[in-house]
Design a protein around this motif. Structure first.
Motif, short mmCIF file in Angstrom:
data_model
loop_
_atom_site.label_atom_id
_atom_site.label_comp_id
_atom_site.label_asym_id
_atom_site.label_seq_id
_atom_site.Cartn_x
_atom_site.Cartn_y
_atom_site.Cartn_z
N PHE A 5 0.92 -1.89 -0.56
CA PHE A 5 0.19 -0.18 0.21
C PHE A 5 1.21 1.04 0.24
O PHE A 5 0.61 2.02 -1.24
CB PHE A 5 -0.95 0.32 1.26
CG PHE A 5 -2.24 -1.13 1.04
CD1 PHE A 5 -3.00 -1.26 0.47
CD2 PHE A 5 -1.85 -1.98 1.75
CE1 PHE A 5 -3.97 -2.33 0.34
CE2 PHE A 5 -2.43 -3.57 1.83
CZ PHE A 5 -4.00 -3.53 0.97
N TRP A 6 1.97 1.28 0.74
CA TRP A 6 2.65 2.65 1.22
C TRP A 6 3.80 2.42 -0.18
O TRP A 6 3.54 4.30 -0.35
CB TRP A 6 2.55 3.49 2.73
CG TRP A 6 3.39 4.52 2.31
CD1 TRP A 6 4.75 4.70 2.49
CD2 TRP A 6 2.74 5.55 2.39
NE1 TRP A 6 5.16 5.85 2.93
CE2 TRP A 6 3.87 6.65 2.24
CE3 TRP A 6 1.64 6.05 1.79
CZ2 TRP A 6 3.80 8.63 2.33
CZ3 TRP A 6 1.44 7.23 1.77
CH2 TRP A 6 2.36 8.11 1.55
N GLY A 7 4.31 1.56 -0.39
CA GLY A 7 5.62 1.42 -0.73
C GLY A 7 4.76 1.51 -1.91
O GLY A 7 5.89 2.63 -2.59
N PRO A 8 4.49 1.04 -3.36
CA PRO A 8 3.80 1.44 -4.69
C PRO A 8 3.59 3.59 -4.32
O PRO A 8 4.20 4.03 -5.88
CB PRO A 8 2.63 1.61 -4.44
CG PRO A 8 3.10 -0.09 -3.57
CD PRO A 8 3.48 0.35 -2.27
N VAL A 9 3.40 3.40 -3.06
CA VAL A 9 2.45 4.88 -3.32
C VAL A 9 3.91 6.13 -3.24
O VAL A 9 4.40 6.68 -3.75
CB VAL A 9 2.41 5.69 -2.20
CG1 VAL A 9 1.68 6.98 -2.30
CG2 VAL A 9 0.29 5.34 -2.24
N TYR A 10 4.70 5.63 -2.46
CA TYR A 10 6.59 5.97 -2.21
C TYR A 10 7.56 6.10 -3.45
O TYR A 10 7.63 7.49 -3.59
CB TYR A 10 7.05 5.53 -1.19
CG TYR A 10 8.37 5.86 -0.26
CD1 TYR A 10 8.68 7.12 0.46
CD2 TYR A 10 9.66 5.25 -1.56
CE1 TYR A 10 9.88 7.16 1.07
CE2 TYR A 10 10.52 6.35 -1.03
CZ TYR A 10 10.94 6.82 0.24
OH TYR A 10 12.00 7.17 0.92
N ALA A 11 6.87 5.15 -4.29
CA ALA A 11 8.31 5.30 -5.37
C ALA A 11 7.21 5.61 -6.69
O ALA A 11 8.06 6.23 -7.53
CB ALA A 11 7.79 3.40 -6.40
N ASP A 12 5.81 5.62 -6.18
CA ASP A 12 5.20 6.70 -7.48
C ASP A 12 5.71 7.92 -6.90
O ASP A 12 6.17 8.94 -8.15
CB ASP A 12 4.23 5.99 -7.81
CG ASP A 12 3.29 6.71 -8.98
OD1 ASP A 12 4.46 8.02 -9.94
OD2 ASP A 12 2.45 6.46 -9.14
N ILE A 35 -1.59 11.02 -5.62
CA ILE A 35 -1.45 9.36 -6.12
C ILE A 35 -2.38 8.43 -5.35
O ILE A 35 -2.93 8.65 -4.23
CB ILE A 35 -0.20 8.86 -5.46
CG1 ILE A 35 1.11 9.33 -6.96
CG2 ILE A 35 0.13 7.59 -6.18
CD1 ILE A 35 2.08 9.50 -5.89
N SER A 36 -3.16 7.54 -6.18
CA SER A 36 -3.57 6.89 -5.27
C SER A 36 -3.09 6.06 -4.41
O SER A 36 -1.99 5.44 -4.18
CB SER A 36 -4.42 5.44 -6.47
OG SER A 36 -4.81 5.81 -7.32
N PRO A 37 -3.31 5.53 -3.46
CA PRO A 37 -5.36 6.09 -2.84
C PRO A 37 -5.80 6.42 -2.87
O PRO A 37 -6.52 7.43 -2.64
CB PRO A 37 -5.67 4.47 -1.96
CG PRO A 37 -4.04 4.14 -0.56
CD PRO A 37 -2.40 4.67 -2.05
N LEU A 38 -4.48 7.94 -2.08
CA LEU A 38 -4.45 8.74 -0.90
C LEU A 38 -5.15 9.89 -2.52
O LEU A 38 -6.42 10.79 -1.89
CB LEU A 38 -2.83 9.63 -0.69
CG LEU A 38 -2.26 8.78 0.13
CD1 LEU A 38 -1.02 9.82 0.41
CD2 LEU A 38 -2.96 8.57 1.23
#
Length: 378
Positions: free
Chosen positions: A44-51, A163-166
């Motif tokens: 969940f958070w890792g993909p957002v961080y990378a993006d 960025i998804s999901p935020l």
């Protein structure tokens, strides 16, 4: 059910929310490597961080988070690697959370004595377009940083709200604010009805965001202009949606009897998503796009993989491999519209409208993003 009736649905929803947060927080403290690093962060958070850092992946080694030079090498070392986009785990998680918050929205509308007016659905459609366009702002943010070899204009952590999901929460709170303002204007006699005002606010937000993207495309050479993609996507999606709606009305009127034009919008929303994916994946060269777009959703990728396996290469080389995604989306969307018959909507009008809004949003939001990304070549 007795417990819910005793304490009230709203309090039960809030208690469930608090319990979920406490469970995840407690698990992260008691078993940080398994619960936080291996579940919350990785999916969940890792993909957002990378993006947010415009990276191919991010790595969590249990003590710190970093952007590696090689994602595969980090994975081979046994480190927890997160890539931008979605996985089956995250999609299921977002689906559960989404349904939970839909229930929360239902309870909120019930408390505000709203949601029985079908025009509320149409008033919210512009916000679905706005959400997709707003996500493209972050795509442009990353694209311009890559082209210039500089830091992003909207940097971390501010860009995470796009960025998804935020971004769903960003759009939700903006929509909620617009709804409250519209209702206040209506109930205080400034306007006759709140849905048109709500729709006007959403339209302004979308037009401003889209206009900003147009300005960027004019000022920045690295951002392209492919208006034919936008026109063809909207045209094909509109034709497909209306064609299905007309056929259903002509030969099986019970399909449209409950939803009416709401069902047409649902079909159109998912047609936009399906057509944009097909054109950007298989027909990108015909539009002169700078590169081929690949699906980020596991469901789409799986359908393409199955098509490549089942359909002969002599056929896929001509018509591509993404078209079954559009076919599946339209069949599912039509089936869902059929489920919302007169009896269901009459007995649960507020619940039906909320569900239909959610169903349309999961098609039109991502579809608008894919369509506009290709339109600007980013």
């Amino acid at each position: 059910m007795d417990v819910i009736e005793r304490i009230g649905p709203a309090r039960a929803w809030l208690a469930t929310f608090v319990a979920g947060v406490v469970a995840l927080a407690g698990g992260s403290v008691l078993a940080p490597r398994r619960v936080y690093d291996g579940f919350i962060w990785q999916y969940f958070w890792g993909p957002v961080y990378a993006d947010a850092h415009n990276a191919q992946c991010a790595v969590n080694d249990g003590g710190s988070v970093s952007i590696p030079e090689s994602c595969s090498a980090a994975s081979d070392q046994g480190l927890i690697v997160a890539e931008p986009g979605y996985t089956l785990v995250s999609e299921v998680g977002y689906m559960i959370v989404g349904l939970f918050f839909l229930i929360g929205i239902l309870l909120l509308l019930r408390r505000l004595h709203l949601g029985r007016n079908r025009n509320l659905f149409f008033g919210l459609v512009p916000f679905m377009l706005f959400g997709g366009a707003l996500r493209v702002v972050e795509d442009a943010n990353n694209w311009l940083a890559d082209a210039a070899g500089t830091e992003q204009i909207i940097g971390y952590p501010l860009n995470t709200i796009l960025i998804s999901p935020l971004i769903y929460f960003t759009v939700f709170f903006l929509t909620l604010a617009a709804l409250l303002v519209s209702v206040w204007l209506s109930r205080n006699g400034f306007v006759e009805s709140y849905p048109p005002v709500l729709g006007a606010i959403g339209t302004v937000l979308f037009v401003v965001t889209f206009s900003g993207l147009v300005v960027i495309s004019v000022l920045e050479e690295s951002v392209g202009q492919y208006p034919a993609f936008l026109l063809v996507t909207v045209g094909l999606a509109t034709g497909i949606a209306y064609g299905l709606y007309w056929l259903a009305d002509r030969f099986a009127p019970e399909i449209n009897s409950g939803t009416g034009y709401i069902g047409l919008v649902v079909l159109w929303a998912h047609a936009i998503d399906g057509v944009a994916n097909v054109l950007a994946s298989d027909w990108w060269e015909a539009f002169g796009l700078p590169f081929q777009y690949v699906p980020k959703h596991p469901a789409n990728a799986t359908i393409i993989s199955v098509t490549e396996t089942v359909v002969p290469a002599s056929i896929t080389s001509v018509i591509g491999t993404s078209w079954p995604f559009l076919l599946v989306k339209m069949v599912v969307a039509l089936g869902i519209v059929w489920l919302f018959n007169d009896e269901f909507i009459d007995e649960n009008p507020r619940y039906a409208i909320i569900l239909l809004m959610g169903i349309a949003a999961v098609g039109l939001g991502p579809g608008t993003r894919d369509m506009l990304r290709a339109t600007f070549g980013i």
